[in-house]
Design an enzyme around this catalytic site. Structure first.
Site, mmCIF file in Angstrom:
data_model
loop_
_atom_site.group_PDB
_atom_site.id
_atom_site.type_symbol
_atom_site.label_atom_id
_atom_site.label_comp_id
_atom_site.label_asym_id
_atom_site.label_seq_id
_atom_site.Cartn_x
_atom_site.Cartn_y
_atom_site.Cartn_z
ATOM 1 N N ASP A 216 0.824 -1.218 0.000
ATOM 2 C CA ASP A 216 0.000 0.000 0.000
ATOM 3 C C ASP A 216 0.856 1.265 0.000
ATOM 4 O O ASP A 216 1.938 1.284 0.585
ATOM 5 C CB ASP A 216 -0.884 -0.025 1.259
ATOM 6 C CG ASP A 216 -1.965 1.037 1.214
ATOM 7 O OD1 ASP A 216 -2.310 1.513 0.118
ATOM 8 O OD2 ASP A 216 -2.462 1.388 2.289
ATOM 9 N N ASN B 123 1.374 3.350 -2.951
ATOM 10 C CA ASN B 123 1.946 3.759 -4.253
ATOM 11 C C ASN B 123 1.404 5.121 -4.689
ATOM 12 O O ASN B 123 2.152 5.969 -5.186
ATOM 13 C CB ASN B 123 1.581 2.739 -5.340
ATOM 14 C CG ASN B 123 2.180 1.371 -5.100
ATOM 15 O OD1 ASN B 123 3.044 1.210 -4.263
ATOM 16 N ND2 ASN B 123 1.707 0.382 -5.841
ATOM 17 N N HIS C 174 2.819 3.122 -8.941
ATOM 18 C CA HIS C 174 2.675 1.669 -9.131
ATOM 19 C C HIS C 174 3.926 1.075 -9.780
ATOM 20 O O HIS C 174 4.343 -0.031 -9.466
ATOM 21 C CB HIS C 174 1.439 1.367 -9.988
ATOM 22 C CG HIS C 174 0.149 1.754 -9.304
ATOM 23 N ND1 HIS C 174 -0.131 1.411 -8.002
ATOM 24 C CD2 HIS C 174 -0.928 2.463 -9.738
ATOM 25 C CE1 HIS C 174 -1.318 1.884 -7.664
ATOM 26 N NE2 HIS C 174 -1.831 2.529 -8.700
ATOM 27 N N SER D 137 -7.112 -5.779 -5.832
ATOM 28 C CA SER D 137 -8.265 -6.332 -5.126
ATOM 29 C C SER D 137 -9.500 -6.320 -6.015
ATOM 30 O O SER D 137 -9.545 -5.626 -7.042
ATOM 31 C CB SER D 137 -8.537 -5.531 -3.849
ATOM 32 O OG SER D 137 -9.177 -4.313 -4.179
ATOM 33 N N ASN E 62 -10.520 -2.848 -6.532
ATOM 34 C CA ASN E 62 -9.653 -1.900 -7.260
ATOM 35 C C ASN E 62 -10.167 -1.554 -8.663
ATOM 36 O O ASN E 62 -9.731 -0.564 -9.250
ATOM 37 C CB ASN E 62 -8.214 -2.421 -7.358
ATOM 38 C CG ASN E 62 -7.449 -2.321 -6.054
ATOM 39 O OD1 ASN E 62 -6.511 -3.080 -5.806
ATOM 40 N ND2 ASN E 62 -7.819 -1.389 -5.189
ATOM 41 N N ARG F 173 1.691 -4.382 6.680
ATOM 42 C CA ARG F 173 1.034 -3.342 5.891
ATOM 43 C C ARG F 173 1.868 -2.070 5.969
ATOM 44 O O ARG F 173 1.928 -1.414 7.011
ATOM 45 C CB ARG F 173 -0.383 -3.059 6.389
ATOM 46 C CG ARG F 173 -1.054 -1.995 5.516
ATOM 47 C CD ARG F 173 -2.558 -1.990 5.592
ATOM 48 N NE ARG F 173 -3.068 -1.178 4.496
ATOM 49 C CZ ARG F 173 -4.264 -1.249 3.985
ATOM 50 N NH1 ARG F 173 -5.121 -2.110 4.450
ATOM 51 N NH2 ARG F 173 -4.638 -0.463 2.994
ATOM 52 N N ARG G 174 -5.747 -1.237 8.492
ATOM 53 C CA ARG G 174 -6.911 -1.916 7.907
ATOM 54 C C ARG G 174 -6.469 -3.225 7.288
ATOM 55 O O ARG G 174 -5.351 -3.344 6.803
ATOM 56 C CB ARG G 174 -7.496 -1.083 6.751
ATOM 57 C CG ARG G 174 -8.476 -0.033 7.125
ATOM 58 C CD ARG G 174 -9.189 0.464 5.864
ATOM 59 N NE ARG G 174 -8.284 1.094 4.915
ATOM 60 C CZ ARG G 174 -7.832 2.341 5.010
ATOM 61 N NH1 ARG G 174 -8.196 3.105 6.014
ATOM 62 N NH2 ARG G 174 -7.014 2.828 4.102
ATOM 63 N N SER H 149 -8.473 -4.619 4.767
ATOM 64 C CA SER H 149 -8.873 -4.422 3.363
ATOM 65 C C SER H 149 -9.191 -5.717 2.602
ATOM 66 O O SER H 149 -8.707 -5.933 1.496
ATOM 67 C CB SER H 149 -7.773 -3.639 2.609
ATOM 68 O OG SER H 149 -7.583 -2.382 3.181
#
Ligand code: FPP
Length: 251
Positions: free
Chosen positions: A31, A33, A48, A76, A79, A199, A205, A207
């Site tokens: 997480d 990016n 990314h 995900s 996403n 994370r 979270r 997620s």
């Protein structure tokens, strides 16, 4: 120019595995990016692209230090709601990656698996995913699960449907349903649950990531955006993990 360069190893200098008790299975929610790019006034896709480089470095590092299973959250089920150009950029990145870099993992003997609903991707990407799985299946090194079009609630719904189907068709008796059977209907069937989930980016979270598998997982939140995450940060997360007292509901 090759997207990921040609270096063969992660450049690991320390051997943390001699220092601490290592987790067998590590999950990473890659997480930050977008924030990394925003801080630099760049488009999110630039974040990314950097995140993909970090992914490659950290994957090789995990393999070098003897992690047996690594699961990374790359895309995900939610996403797809992102702006079209960002989703397009991510698909382009996945395609380049699957074409030119996954074969690179051959040197590290890494088994590549995809968890999630492949059918959501273009036929071209699906073929690349299948080819990568098939060509790496007989390797003996770390298992790398790349979670793409993955959502844990979807995974659980899929498992419940498959169990119901197998009971209905007589393949399975209701009395056989227990937690280890349910685990074997998950994408991660046959793999140990993650010991540690990391994370980066400071968010607290889960997620929709490995909800079933993370019942007793240790969580480590790092205050680094994923493109800035280094092998030293990985060591730090592993040291934090090693200091935890895991009780699995006991005393
Ligand atoms: C979350 O950061 C990251 C993603 C949705 C994409 C992760 C993808 C990569 C790291 C690309 C490489 C992966 C492979 C398998 C080649 P975010 O965009 O939500 O960041 P933000 O919270 O700062 O906006």
């Amino acid at each position: 120019m090759a997207l990921f360069g040609k270096s063969k190893k992660s450049g690991a200098s320390s051997d943390i595995s001699k220092e601490i008790i290592m987790p067998a299975h590590v999950g990473i929610i890659m997480d930050g990016n977008g924030r990394w790019a925003k801080k630099r006034g760049l488009p999110r896709k630039a974040g990314h692209r950097e995140g993909a480089k970090t992914f490659r470095t950290i994957t090789r590092y995990c393999s070098d230090i003897g992690i047996k299973y690594l699961t990374v959250y790359a895309f995900s089920t939610e996403n797809w709601k992102r702006p079209e150009d960002e989703v397009g950029a991510l698909m382009g990145l996945f395609k380049s990656y699957l074409e030119e870099a996954l074969s690179d993992f051959k040197d590290d003997d890494i088994v590549v698996r995809f968890i999630g609903d492949k059918s959501g991707f273009s036929p071209e990407l699906q073929t690349l995913m299948n080819e990568n799985e098939e060509s790496s299946a007989s390797r003996k090194g770390m298992v790398l699960n790349i979670a793409m079009n993955y959502g844990s609630r979807d995974e659980i719904v899929r498992a419940v449907k498959n169990i119901a189907f197998d009971v209905k068709s007589g393949k399975l008796d209701e009395s056989q349903i227990d937690s280890s059977l349910v685990s074997n209907y998950m994408y991660t069937a046959g793999q140990p649950d993650p010991d540690l989930i990391i994370r980066p980016s400071g968010e607290y979270r889960i997620s929709n990531f490995m909800l079933w598998q993370s019942a007793y997982t240790e969580f480590v939140i790092m205050n680094k955006l994923w493109p800035d995450f280094t092998t030293n940060d990985m060591d730090e997360a592993l040291r934090i993990f090693a200091q935890r007292n895991r009780r699995y509901g006991g005393v």
